[in-house]
Design an enzyme around this catalytic site. Structure first.
Site, PDB file in Angstrom:
ATOM      1  N   ASP A  21       0.847  -1.191   0.000  1.00 22.41           N
ATOM      2  CA  ASP A  21       0.000   0.000   0.000  1.00 22.41           C
ATOM      3  C   ASP A  21       0.887   1.247   0.000  1.00 22.41           C
ATOM      4  OD1 ASP A  21      -1.837   1.995   0.502  1.00 22.41           O
ATOM      5  OD2 ASP A  21      -2.057   1.496   2.636  1.00 22.41           O
ATOM      6  N   ASP A  29      -1.815  -1.377  -3.793  1.00 22.32           N
ATOM      7  CA  ASP A  29      -2.181  -0.672  -5.027  1.00 22.32           C
ATOM      8  C   ASP A  29      -1.144  -0.905  -6.121  1.00 22.32           C
ATOM      9  OD1 ASP A  29      -0.105   1.251  -4.278  1.00 22.32           O
ATOM     10  OD2 ASP A  29      -1.555   1.885  -2.759  1.00 22.32           O
ATOM     11  N   ASP A  98      -6.316 -10.632 -14.993  1.00 23.35           N
ATOM     12  CA  ASP A  98      -7.232 -11.701 -14.638  1.00 23.35           C
ATOM     13  C   ASP A  98      -8.506 -11.496 -15.447  1.00 23.35           C
ATOM     14  OD1 ASP A  98      -8.608 -13.687 -13.146  1.00 23.35           O
ATOM     15  OD2 ASP A  98      -7.386 -13.204 -11.397  1.00 23.35           O
ATOM     16  N   ASP A 199     -10.389 -16.900 -15.280  1.00 26.65           N
ATOM     17  CA  ASP A 199     -11.082 -17.242 -14.040  1.00 26.65           C
ATOM     18  C   ASP A 199     -12.293 -18.148 -14.252  1.00 26.65           C
ATOM     19  OD1 ASP A 199     -11.495 -16.346 -11.100  1.00 26.65           O
ATOM     20  OD2 ASP A 199     -13.460 -15.983 -11.998  1.00 26.65           O
ATOM     21  N   GLU A 258      -7.961 -21.280 -15.185  1.00 24.56           N
ATOM     22  CA  GLU A 258      -8.374 -21.868 -13.917  1.00 24.56           C
ATOM     23  C   GLU A 258      -9.473 -22.853 -14.265  1.00 24.56           C
ATOM     24  OE1 GLU A 258     -10.130 -20.724  -9.518  1.00 24.56           O
ATOM     25  OE2 GLU A 258     -11.084 -19.979 -11.322  1.00 24.56           O
ATOM     26  N   HIS A 330      -4.408 -17.381  -4.221  1.00 30.20           N
ATOM     27  CA  HIS A 330      -5.232 -16.541  -3.332  1.00 30.20           C
ATOM     28  C   HIS A 330      -6.510 -17.240  -2.875  1.00 30.20           C
ATOM     29  CE1 HIS A 330      -7.145 -16.357  -7.162  1.00 30.20           C
ATOM     30  NE2 HIS A 330      -8.186 -15.746  -6.639  1.00 30.20           N
ATOM     31  N   ASP A 331      -6.789 -18.440  -3.402  1.00 34.63           N
ATOM     32  CA  ASP A 331      -7.988 -19.192  -3.004  1.00 34.63           C
ATOM     33  C   ASP A 331      -7.661 -20.357  -2.089  1.00 34.63           C
ATOM     34  OD1 ASP A 331      -9.704 -17.663  -4.577  1.00 34.63           O
ATOM     35  OD2 ASP A 331      -9.376 -18.927  -6.341  1.00 34.63           O
TER      36      ASP A 331
HETATM   37  C1  GLC Z   1     -12.074 -17.960  -9.032  1.00 34.22           C
HETATM   38  C2  GLC Z   1     -11.232 -16.980  -8.230  1.00 34.22           C
HETATM   39  C3  GLC Z   1     -11.850 -16.798  -6.890  1.00 34.22           C
HETATM   40  C4  GLC Z   1     -13.232 -16.229  -7.093  1.00 34.22           C
HETATM   41  C5  GLC Z   1     -14.057 -17.075  -8.057  1.00 34.22           C
HETATM   42  C6  GLC Z   1     -15.247 -16.315  -8.558  1.00 34.22           C
HETATM   43  O1  GLC Z   1     -12.104 -19.207  -8.457  1.00 34.22           O
HETATM   44  O2  GLC Z   1      -9.915 -17.438  -8.169  1.00 34.22           O
HETATM   45  O3  GLC Z   1     -11.097 -15.961  -6.052  1.00 34.22           O
HETATM   46  O4  GLC Z   1     -13.901 -16.150  -5.870  1.00 34.22           O
HETATM   47  O5  GLC Z   1     -13.343 -17.440  -9.203  1.00 34.22           O
HETATM   48  O6  GLC Z   1     -14.841 -15.320  -9.452  1.00 34.22           O
END
Ligand code: GLC
Length: 561
Positions: A21, A29, A98, A199, A258, A330-331
């Site tokens: 930040d 940011d 993304d 995604d 993904e 991040h998930d």
């Molecule tokens: C993907 C992302 C996740 C998000 C989901 C809905 O799995 O990595 O963080 O919550 O999609 O967009």
């Protein structure tokens, strides 16, 4: 397999909200990322995926986009983004945005127009469906809990959301919608991106008509996981092939999907030569032990199961395409807290995990902080958790009869917020992440685990990752590490993860002792050279008898085997 420019690279994921930040508002940011490009260069990475920083109400941390053409002011400006792309390019670093196109935000203009005119053209950008006898069209449960159907106010219609109700699904059957998406993608590519991380993409094709696909409930709520319908959703290739032809081919884009729940017979269509995507993440270890009942009922993975997941994927994909290997994102919780039994967590164990992951065949990914060995956060209350998905899983655990403490402990292990705590830059206030109040608690271990200390220490995790990256790029070894075949060694040995990488120039052997006791192995040939070791030395007798210490991992160059 055709060779591609990105095969010998190393990729890095940035979760901007938690990176750095520079304004003091407690949220990371784009200028924070700009200021750390040299740090990333020093680590040695080549490709950066930036999690969403588009305009968003942040109901799902930016995975709910209200304007694809704007940067959310909390993250900066479009000029910052352009500068970031340019400055990264000067350092030979490629940027991926993304691409979140299974859904947008309910605050997106398209959805607002759809609500104003529920039978008009914008309603067709979404799934606006009539209910059945005053009930939703079917019994699918959203990823974040509850029905996927939400009433459209003032009508007898419902709209579909596979994720949060603030994330309405986009109707990919509508050519006008697809056109808008491709235009937007090209607009971003024209800014100089290398490509996208894509995604939740498997969800864009639904089993239709909706009312035909009610499934036997898999929980007491009478609903069935939305993923159940994916096996009945046929024809996603038409959309993905069109996206590839209309956008990716035009720019020779690098794309990483993904992709969960892909049908095995379709893997080559996804990432084979001329697949829809360049590569996709291997989530086999991440989903291992999952339960339809929820996180509270899931099984914690063991080192033995971890090995078996990695090898299964490697064997399956070796002749299909080039995988992307991750330890965390991040998930997911922090990999070191998940794949190493907690009582055995140590620096050597963290390095072992890194070595194993980097030496698999495929593109290695580092999620921010992984290079420091950042760990899960010990949550003391559900109030400390921001993530929608963890909050839902906590309620599911409570409804199943778990006490508050039991439910917290069950979901803490898997919580997505483990990986979202602020990056630990130094041992100063808030780990150097912000001068304000961080949006999520800083892990108190930052005084011990931080970038500043590790960059000065040649035995640190950071230095070990640097060495792994340097080895991947070493002119003598790169071809074997990038393209060599993978062949397990002593596959049945409990808690030993060992494999050959065989290339044209040489054979490498990775030995990883995934347990807290030493072990002695007899190798089929003498060790020629130790390329990397997470211990100061390796005990070798008579050239072939190797004793590994607890959690010792070595990468060996072998003479002809
Ligand atoms: C993907 C992302 C996740 C998000 C989901 C809905 O799995 O990595 O963080 O919550 O999609 O967009």
């Amino acid at each position: 397999m055709q060779k591609k420019w990105w095969h010998n690279k190393v990729a890095y994921q940035i979760y901007p909200k938690s990176f750095l930040d520079t304004t003091g508002n407690g949220i990371g940011d784009l200028r924070g990322i700009l200021g750390k490009l040299d740090y990333l260069k020093e680590l040695g990475i080549d490709i950066i995926w930036i999690s969403p920083c588009y305009q968003s109400p942040l109901a799902d941390q930016g995975y709910d986009i209200s304007d694809y053409y704007r940067i959310d002011p909390r993250f900066g400006t479009m000029e910052d983004m352009e500068e970031l792309i340019a400055k990264a390019k000067e350092r030979d670093i490629s940027i991926l945005m993304d691409l979140v196109v299974n859904h947008c935000s309910d605050e997106h203009e398209w959805f607002q127009k759809a609500l104003q005119d529920p039978y008009g053209p914008y309603a067709d950008y979404f799934y606006f469906e009539k209910g059945v006898n005053g009930q939703p069209p079917n019994n699918w449960r959203s990823y974040f809990g509850g029905s996927v159907w939400e009433p459209v106010p003032g009508t007898d219609l419902y709209y579909l959301h596979a994720f949060h109700k603030k994330q309405p699904d986009l109707n990919w059957e509508n050519p006008a919608l697809r056109e808008e998406i491709y235009q937007m993608m090209c607009w971003w590519m024209d800014k100089g991106l290398a490509g996208f991380r894509i995604d939740a993409i498997i969800n864009i094709k639904k089993a239709l008509p909706f009312t035909n696909y009610n499934y036997p409930p898999d929980r007491d709520d009478g609903l069935a996981a939305v993923t159940t319908m994916l096996s009945d959703a046929v024809g996603i290739g038409d959309f993905l092939g069109e996206m590839r032809d209309r956008v990716f081919h035009k720019y020779d884009a690098f794309t990483v999907g993904e992709v969960f729940n892909v049908k095995e017979e379709e893997l080559a269509d996804f990432i084979g030569d001329d697949g829809y995507f360049s590569t996709m993440f291997d989530f086999r270890a991440a989903v291992w032990g999952g339960s339809p009942k929820g996180w509270y009922d899931s099984c914690h993975i063991t080192p033995q199961a971890y090995k078996s997941c990695c090898f299964t994927s490697q064997k399956l994909m070796q002749n299909v395409g080039y995988l992307s290997n991750i330890i965390e994102n991040h998930d997911e919780p922090r990999g070191v807290s998940r794949y190493i039994p907690p009582q055995e967590l140590s620096d050597p164990a963290k390095k072992l995990l890194a070595a194993v992951s980097f030496m698999l065949r495929g593109l290695p990914w580092i999620y921010q902080g992984q290079e420091l060995g950042m760990e899960n956060l010990p949550f003391s209350s559900i109030d400390e958790i921001d993530d929608v998905s963890t909050r839902d899983e906590y309620e599911v655990a409570r409804r199943s009869g778990l006490s508050e403490a039991e439910a917290l402990s069950a979901v803490s292990f898997y919580s997505r917020d483990n990986a979202r705590t602020p990056f630990q830059w130094d041992d100063g206030k808030n780990a150097g992440f912000t001068t304000g109040t961080p949006w999520l608690r800083v892990n108190p271990n930052y005084t011990r685990i931080n970038a500043k200390a590790q960059m000065r220490d040649k035995n640190s995790l950071f230095s070990f990752y640097q060495a792994l990256i340097a080895l991947r790029k070493h002119p003598d070894y790169t071809d074997t590490i990038v393209y060599g075949t993978l062949e397990p060694f002593m596959e049945d040995a409990e808690n030993l993860m060992a494999f050959y990488r065989r290339g044209e120039a040489q054979t490498l052997l990775v030995l990883a002792n995934f347990r807290k006791e030493s072990r002695t192995l007899t190798l089929p040939a003498p060790v020629k050279r130790i390329l990397l070791n997470n211990y100061p030395s390796l005990d070798i007798e008579n050239d072939t008898v190797v004793t590994l210490g607890d959690y010792q991992a070595v990468i060996l160059d072998m003479t002809a085997v």
